[in-house]
Design a protein around this motif. Structure first.
Motif, PDB file in Angstrom:
ATOM      1  N   MET A  91       6.652  28.533  26.133  1.00 14.24           N
ATOM      2  CA  MET A  91       7.066  28.880  24.603  1.00 14.24           C
ATOM      3  C   MET A  91       7.426  30.260  24.421  1.00 14.24           C
ATOM      4  O   MET A  91       6.997  31.031  24.873  1.00 14.24           O
ATOM      5  CB  MET A  91       5.615  28.592  24.010  1.00 14.24           C
ATOM      6  CG  MET A  91       6.019  28.445  22.384  1.00 14.24           C
ATOM      7  SD  MET A  91       4.403  27.992  21.511  1.00 14.24           S
ATOM      8  CE  MET A  91       3.325  29.144  21.756  1.00 14.24           C
ATOM      9  N   GLN A  92       8.599  30.088  23.306  1.00 15.07           N
ATOM     10  CA  GLN A  92       9.155  31.628  23.121  1.00 15.07           C
ATOM     11  C   GLN A  92       8.163  32.441  22.312  1.00 15.07           C
ATOM     12  O   GLN A  92       7.222  31.712  21.623  1.00 15.07           O
ATOM     13  CB  GLN A  92      10.401  31.233  22.010  1.00 15.07           C
ATOM     14  CG  GLN A  92      11.367  30.568  22.921  1.00 15.07           C
ATOM     15  CD  GLN A  92      12.628  30.119  21.894  1.00 15.07           C
ATOM     16  OE1 GLN A  92      12.653  30.542  20.628  1.00 15.07           O
ATOM     17  NE2 GLN A  92      13.689  29.317  22.496  1.00 15.07           N
ATOM     18  N   ALA A  93       8.286  33.714  22.636  1.00 17.50           N
ATOM     19  CA  ALA A  93       7.172  34.625  22.046  1.00 17.50           C
ATOM     20  C   ALA A  93       7.424  34.542  20.296  1.00 17.50           C
ATOM     21  O   ALA A  93       6.296  34.826  19.839  1.00 17.50           O
ATOM     22  CB  ALA A  93       7.380  36.109  22.304  1.00 17.50           C
ATOM     23  N   ASP A  94       8.575  34.394  19.824  1.00 17.96           N
ATOM     24  CA  ASP A  94       8.628  34.397  18.337  1.00 17.96           C
ATOM     25  C   ASP A  94       8.620  33.251  17.779  1.00 17.96           C
ATOM     26  O   ASP A  94       8.528  32.875  16.619  1.00 17.96           O
ATOM     27  CB  ASP A  94       9.874  35.093  18.096  1.00 17.96           C
ATOM     28  CG  ASP A  94      11.197  34.457  18.669  1.00 17.96           C
ATOM     29  OD1 ASP A  94      10.898  33.404  19.543  1.00 17.96           O
ATOM     30  OD2 ASP A  94      12.315  34.521  18.021  1.00 17.96           O
ATOM     31  N   LYS A  95       8.407  31.854  18.745  1.00 22.20           N
ATOM     32  CA  LYS A  95       8.307  30.597  18.082  1.00 22.20           C
ATOM     33  C   LYS A  95       7.006  30.561  17.400  1.00 22.20           C
ATOM     34  O   LYS A  95       5.802  30.962  17.650  1.00 22.20           O
ATOM     35  CB  LYS A  95       8.283  29.786  19.185  1.00 22.20           C
ATOM     36  CG  LYS A  95       8.217  28.241  18.623  1.00 22.20           C
ATOM     37  CD  LYS A  95       8.541  27.358  19.888  1.00 22.20           C
ATOM     38  CE  LYS A  95       8.302  25.928  19.611  1.00 22.20           C
ATOM     39  NZ  LYS A  95       9.414  25.706  18.481  1.00 22.20           N
ATOM     40  N   VAL A  96       6.945  29.599  16.314  1.00 22.07           N
ATOM     41  CA  VAL A  96       5.661  29.548  15.374  1.00 22.07           C
ATOM     42  C   VAL A  96       5.045  28.213  15.887  1.00 22.07           C
ATOM     43  O   VAL A  96       6.006  27.144  15.949  1.00 22.07           O
ATOM     44  CB  VAL A  96       6.056  29.415  13.720  1.00 22.07           C
ATOM     45  CG1 VAL A  96       4.793  29.003  13.033  1.00 22.07           C
ATOM     46  CG2 VAL A  96       6.775  30.972  13.238  1.00 22.07           C
ATOM     47  N   SER A  97       3.797  28.224  16.314  1.00 14.37           N
ATOM     48  CA  SER A  97       3.417  26.963  16.708  1.00 14.37           C
ATOM     49  C   SER A  97       3.315  26.054  15.421  1.00 14.37           C
ATOM     50  O   SER A  97       2.916  26.131  14.294  1.00 14.37           O
ATOM     51  CB  SER A  97       1.920  27.168  16.910  1.00 14.37           C
ATOM     52  OG  SER A  97       2.150  28.018  18.224  1.00 14.37           O
ATOM     53  N   ASP A  98       3.624  24.783  15.767  1.00 10.78           N
ATOM     54  CA  ASP A  98       3.798  23.271  14.820  1.00 10.78           C
ATOM     55  C   ASP A  98       3.109  22.187  15.236  1.00 10.78           C
ATOM     56  O   ASP A  98       2.896  21.384  14.396  1.00 10.78           O
ATOM     57  CB  ASP A  98       5.235  23.483  14.555  1.00 10.78           C
ATOM     58  CG  ASP A  98       5.495  22.669  13.145  1.00 10.78           C
ATOM     59  OD1 ASP A  98       4.824  22.911  11.960  1.00 10.78           O
ATOM     60  OD2 ASP A  98       6.082  21.453  13.373  1.00 10.78           O
ATOM     61  N   THR A  99       2.882  22.131  16.453  1.00 14.80           N
ATOM     62  CA  THR A  99       2.344  20.843  17.074  1.00 14.80           C
ATOM     63  C   THR A  99       1.103  21.129  17.942  1.00 14.80           C
ATOM     64  O   THR A  99       0.671  22.452  18.066  1.00 14.80           O
ATOM     65  CB  THR A  99       3.230  20.310  18.080  1.00 14.80           C
ATOM     66  OG1 THR A  99       3.263  20.794  19.255  1.00 14.80           O
ATOM     67  CG2 THR A  99       4.879  20.199  17.537  1.00 14.80           C
ATOM     68  N   PRO A 100       0.002  20.080  17.977  1.00 16.73           N
ATOM     69  CA  PRO A 100      -1.158  20.476  18.604  1.00 16.73           C
ATOM     70  C   PRO A 100      -0.735  20.925  19.785  1.00 16.73           C
ATOM     71  O   PRO A 100      -1.721  21.942  20.430  1.00 16.73           O
ATOM     72  CB  PRO A 100      -1.791  18.941  18.617  1.00 16.73           C
ATOM     73  CG  PRO A 100      -1.199  18.223  17.342  1.00 16.73           C
ATOM     74  CD  PRO A 100       0.256  18.784  17.475  1.00 16.73           C
ATOM     75  N   VAL A 101      -0.010  20.521  20.756  1.00 13.01           N
ATOM     76  CA  VAL A 101      -0.038  21.190  22.040  1.00 13.01           C
ATOM     77  C   VAL A 101       0.653  22.541  22.087  1.00 13.01           C
ATOM     78  O   VAL A 101       0.223  23.532  22.675  1.00 13.01           O
ATOM     79  CB  VAL A 101       1.422  20.270  22.692  1.00 13.01           C
ATOM     80  CG1 VAL A 101       1.824  21.034  23.997  1.00 13.01           C
ATOM     81  CG2 VAL A 101       0.643  19.002  23.154  1.00 13.01           C
ATOM     82  N   GLU A 102       1.443  22.881  21.038  1.00 13.48           N
ATOM     83  CA  GLU A 102       2.098  24.394  20.813  1.00 13.48           C
ATOM     84  C   GLU A 102       0.877  25.130  20.412  1.00 13.48           C
ATOM     85  O   GLU A 102       0.586  26.306  20.955  1.00 13.48           O
ATOM     86  CB  GLU A 102       2.843  24.589  19.578  1.00 13.48           C
ATOM     87  CG  GLU A 102       4.290  24.038  20.325  1.00 13.48           C
ATOM     88  CD  GLU A 102       5.657  23.886  19.252  1.00 13.48           C
ATOM     89  OE1 GLU A 102       6.556  23.266  19.496  1.00 13.48           O
ATOM     90  OE2 GLU A 102       5.101  24.000  18.014  1.00 13.48           O
ATOM     91  N   PHE A 103       0.034  24.890  19.661  1.00 13.52           N
ATOM     92  CA  PHE A 103      -1.215  25.479  19.292  1.00 13.52           C
ATOM     93  C   PHE A 103      -2.394  25.698  20.486  1.00 13.52           C
ATOM     94  O   PHE A 103      -2.622  26.788  20.878  1.00 13.52           O
ATOM     95  CB  PHE A 103      -2.060  24.807  18.219  1.00 13.52           C
ATOM     96  CG  PHE A 103      -1.324  25.049  16.793  1.00 13.52           C
ATOM     97  CD1 PHE A 103      -1.590  26.269  16.264  1.00 13.52           C
ATOM     98  CD2 PHE A 103      -0.958  24.063  16.071  1.00 13.52           C
ATOM     99  CE1 PHE A 103      -1.191  26.497  15.022  1.00 13.52           C
ATOM    100  CE2 PHE A 103      -0.539  24.261  14.919  1.00 13.52           C
ATOM    101  CZ  PHE A 103      -0.504  25.501  14.251  1.00 13.52           C
ATOM    102  N   VAL A 104      -2.243  24.538  21.252  1.00 13.04           N
ATOM    103  CA  VAL A 104      -3.035  24.628  22.610  1.00 13.04           C
ATOM    104  C   VAL A 104      -2.573  25.797  23.435  1.00 13.04           C
ATOM    105  O   VAL A 104      -3.329  26.649  23.800  1.00 13.04           O
ATOM    106  CB  VAL A 104      -3.136  23.383  23.356  1.00 13.04           C
ATOM    107  CG1 VAL A 104      -3.615  23.649  24.752  1.00 13.04           C
ATOM    108  CG2 VAL A 104      -3.848  22.220  22.634  1.00 13.04           C
TER     109      VAL A 104
END
Length: 591
Positions: A1-14
Motif C-alpha cells: 500500500m502506498q505510504a500516502d494512501k488513506v485506508s478506505d476498505t477493511p483490508v486496507e485498514f488491516v
C-alpha cells in the motif's frame, strides 16, 4: 500500500494496523521470532491481495482506462471550491478495475438488458456495465451533479458502448423533507449533509427545492419501467429507502439483481464499538435486506463490500392473507416461468440438412437453448464447420455425414447419436431439395429424387427417431414443410416440390395423432421464401421482385425468423401441440 494512501476498505485498514504493529515489533528486541514471522506472513497476505486481484482480473478497455486516469488525476477539491459540484467528491469513491469487471460480469451472468445505476460519479461503473449489455441494451444512470455528466460524456462518446448510457440529472428520490426554500431550511439541509454554507451550495439546494415533486425513480415507476439489474452507490444513509422503493414499486423484475456498494463500510458495520452514523445506517440496511423474504442476498468482501441481492419468485407466507391464486399459472408449470419452459438443457437434438441455410440456423437455435446438437449433412465438411461454430459458442455438438434418402444412412445416423449421447429427444428433419420444371416436363427421375429426400427421407427419419422416442416415452419431432404445402407459389413451376411438401404436412398430422398418447409430439414448420444464397442465384434473382409483391411483410424471410419457432416446438412449452403446421411466411399465403 502506498505510504500516502488513506485506508478506505477493511483490508486496507488491516494492512495499516499490521504495519503499525510491525513497527512496534521492530523497535522491541524482546518480541519472539515466531511472532515476528507470523506478523510478516499476515502482512504479506493482506497487502498482496488487492494487487493480485487486479493482475488476475480481465484488463479494462482503453476507454475505461482513460476514464480512470482522468478521474484519479482530477482535482476534485478545486472543482468543489469553485462551486462546480454540490458535494466534495473523494477520489476513493472511484470504481476501479476489479470492481468494474465484477459489475460487468454480473451483467453478463444475469443476462441483463436494462440496468439502472443510482449514483454514477465519474461513470467508470456505468461504462463497465454498458460494455456487457447487448447492442439494444440500455443503462440509465441517476446522478445529482450536472458536472459529472459533462465529465464522463466525452469518454462515453469515444466508446462503442457509450450510446447505451443515458444520464438523468436530479435527485433519485426525495432524500430531504423540504418545503419553501428559505435560508433557514437550506442551512438545516446543508448541516444534515455536512456541507459548507457557501453561496454555490445554497444555489444547488434551491434548485433541488424548486424541482417538480417527481424524482427520477418516481418518474420511472410511473411509466412502468423495470430493470434486470440495479447498482446503488449513492448517499449511503438513503440505501434502505432506495431499496424499498425499487421493490415496492416493481422497478426490479423477478429474478432481477440489485448490487449495493460499500456495504462493509470500513468494517464499521460489524465492529461493536463503532458509533459511526453511516456505519449504523448500513448495518440497519444489511439487516433489513437479510430479513426481507422477497429476496436472497450475499455480501462479497470485495474492496469495501458489495451486496448482491436477487429478487426471488413470490411464495405465500404463513399467517398472511392474499387474494392471489397460487396455482401453475401463478408459480409456473413445475415451478418454471414461461421463458424457463423454453429451455432445452440436457436435451439431445439432431438437425438434418444443417450444413447451411435453415438447418444451420435451427442447429444454432437449439444449441443456444441448451441442447446438444448433432449436425447432419451429406457434405461432411459443411457439417463439421457448423459443429465447430457451435463448439466455439460452448455448445456440445457432433458432425455426421448422411444421405437421408438412404435407409442405411438414416439408421447409422440415429445409432451414432445414441451411441455418443445415449438418446434422442428432439428430431429436426429439415433436409430437402427443390427442382423447378413445368409439370408436363417433370421427369420421373426428378419426381423420385425429390420425393426420396423430401418425403421418403423425412418419413424414414421420423420412424427411426420415433422408435427411440416411443421407447423412452418422450420426444419432439419437427419436420420442415413449406408454404408450398398451402398455396402454389408462382411464377416458378415446382410440381414435385409442392406435392412432396404437402405430403410432409400429412405425414406430420398422421404421426402427431398416432404418437401423442405415447409421449411423442410431431409438428412441422412451413417457411415462406427464405433469403438464402440460392435465392440470389442467376436463375432466381429475376423472380425476387415478383415474390416481394406477393408478401404483405414486404421482405423475404431470414433464417433467424424461424429460430424461435423450432425452439418452441422442441420445448416443453409446446407439449399440447401435435400434428400442427406452423406457417411462417410474412402473410404470403393470405393473398
Amino acid at each position: 500500500m502506498q505510504a500516502d494512501k488513506v485506508s478506505d476498505t477493511p483490508v486496507e485498514f488491516v494492512v495499516e494496523y499490521l504495519l503499525k504493529a510491525k513497527e512496534i515489533v521492530e523497535n522491541n528486541a524482546n518480541i519472539p521470532a515466531e511472532l515476528r514471522d507470523n506478523l510478516q506472513k499476515a502482512l504479506d497476505i493482506a497487502s498482496g491481495l488487492d494487487g493480485y486481484l487486479e493482475q488476475m482480473s480481465s484488463q479494462e478497455s482503453e476507454p475505461l482506462a482513460e476514464l480512470y486516469r482522468k478521474s484519479v488525476s482530477h482535482d476534485w477539491n478545486k472543482v468543489h471550491e469553485e462551486g462546480k459540484t454540490l458535494f466534495r467528491l473523494p477520489v476513493t469513491c472511484i470504481t476501479g478495475q476489479v470492481e468494474g469487471q465484477v459489475l460487468k460480469m454480473l451483467v453478463h451472468m444475469s443476462k441483463a438488458k436494462r440496468v439502472l445505476e443510482i449514483g454514477m460519479f465519474t461513470g467508470y461503473g456505468a461504462l463497465s456495465m454498458a460494455e456487457a449489455l447487448p447492442e439494444n441494451g440500455q443503462l440509465i444512470a441517476c446522478e445529482l451533479e450536472p458536472y459529472l455528466k459533462d465529465f464522463a460524456q466525452p469518454i462515453f462518446d469515444k466508446s462503442p458502448h457509450g450510446k447505451k448510457i443515458t444520464v438523468k440529472i436530479g435527485p433519485a428520490m426525495d432524500t430531504l423533507k423540504v418545503g419553501y426554500p428559505t435560508i433557514s431550511t437550506c442551512q438545516q439541509s446543508l448541516e444534515l449533509l455536512n456541507m459548507s454554507c457557501s453561496a454555490s451550495n445554497f444555489y444547488y439546494l434551491i434548485i433541488l427545492f424548486k424541482k417538480k415533486s417527481s424524482t427520477i425513480l418516481q418518474e420511472l415507476a410511473a411509466t412502468g419501467e423495470q430493470f434486470d439489474m440495479v447498482f446503488i452507490d449513492a448517499d449511503k444513509q438513503n440505501y434502505i429507502n432506495y431499496y424499498k422503493f425499487l421493490l415496492d414499486h416493481n422497478l426490479l423484475r423477478i429474478d432481477g439483481v440489485i448490487c449495493v456498494d460499500n456495504t462493509l463500510f470500513k468494517g464499521r458495520v460489524y465492529l461493536k464499538d463503532s458509533a459511526d452514523d453511516i456505519g449504523k445506517a448500513l448495518r440497519d440496511f444489511n439487516q433489513f435486506v437479510t430479513n426481507d423474504p422477497r429476496v436472497e442476498q450475499v455480501i462479497v468482501p470485495l474492496r469495501d463490500g458489495l451486496t448482491i441481492i436477487r429478487r426471488v419468485p413470490y411464495t405465500p407466507q404463513a399467517n398472511t392473507q392474499s387474494t392471489a391464486i397460487y396455482d401453475e399459472v401463478f408459480r409456473g408449470v413445475q415451478g418454471k416461468q414461461v421463458l424457463d419452459r423454453l429451455r432445452l438443457d440436457g436435451k439431445v437434438a439432431y438437425v438434418t440438412g444443417a450444413g447451411q441455410g435453415i438447418g444451420r440456423a435451427f442447429a444454432h437455435a437449439l444449441g443456444e437453448a441448451g441442447a446438444k446438437v448433432a449436425i447432419i449433412d451429406m457434405d461432411k465438411g459443411k457439417a463439421e464447420n457448423v459443429a465447430h461454430e457451435l463448439t466455439l459458442k460452448g455448445i456440445s455438438s457432433m458432425a455426421v455425414a448422411a444421405d437421408i434418402s438412404k435407409p442405411e444412412d438414416v439408421q447409422k445416423m440415429i445409432d451414432d447419436i445414441v451411441s455418443k449421447w445415449g438418446t434422442i429427444h428432439i428430431a429436426c428433419n429439415n433436409a430437402g431439395i427443390n427442382k423447378n420444371s413445368a409439370s408436363e416436363d417433370t421427369s420421373l427421375e426428378e419426381w423420385d429424387q425429390t420425393f426420396n429426400v423430401n418425403l421418403r427421407g423425412t418419413f424414414m427419419c421420423c420412424q427411426a427417431a420415433g422408435r427411440v422416442m416411443l421407447k423412452q416415452g418422450y420426444g419432439k419431432i419437427i419436420n420442415t414443410a413449406s408454404m408450398a404445402s398451402l398455396i402454389v407459389p408462382h411464377p416458378q413451376k415446382q410440381l414435385s416440390y409442392n406435392t412432396s411438401k404437402a405430403g410432409v404436412v400429412k405425414l406430420t398430422q398422421t404421426l402427431g395423432t398416432e404418437w401423442i398418447d405415447r409421449g411423442v409430439r410431431v409438428n412441422c414448420i412451413s417457411p415462406g421464401i427464405v433469403d438464402t444464397p440460392l435465392i440470389h442465384s442467376e436463375s432466381l434473382e429475376p423472380l425476387v421482385q415478383r415474390w416481394l409483391s406477393d408478401i404483405p411483410a414486404g421482405r423475404l424471410a431470414q433464417v433467424t425468423d424461424l429460430q424461435a419457432a423450432v425452439v418452441y416446438l422442441a420445448s416443453d412449452a409446446s407439449d399440447y401441440m401435435t400434428g400442427h403446421n406452423l406457417v411462417i411466411e410474412g402473410g404470403q399465403s393470405l393473398w
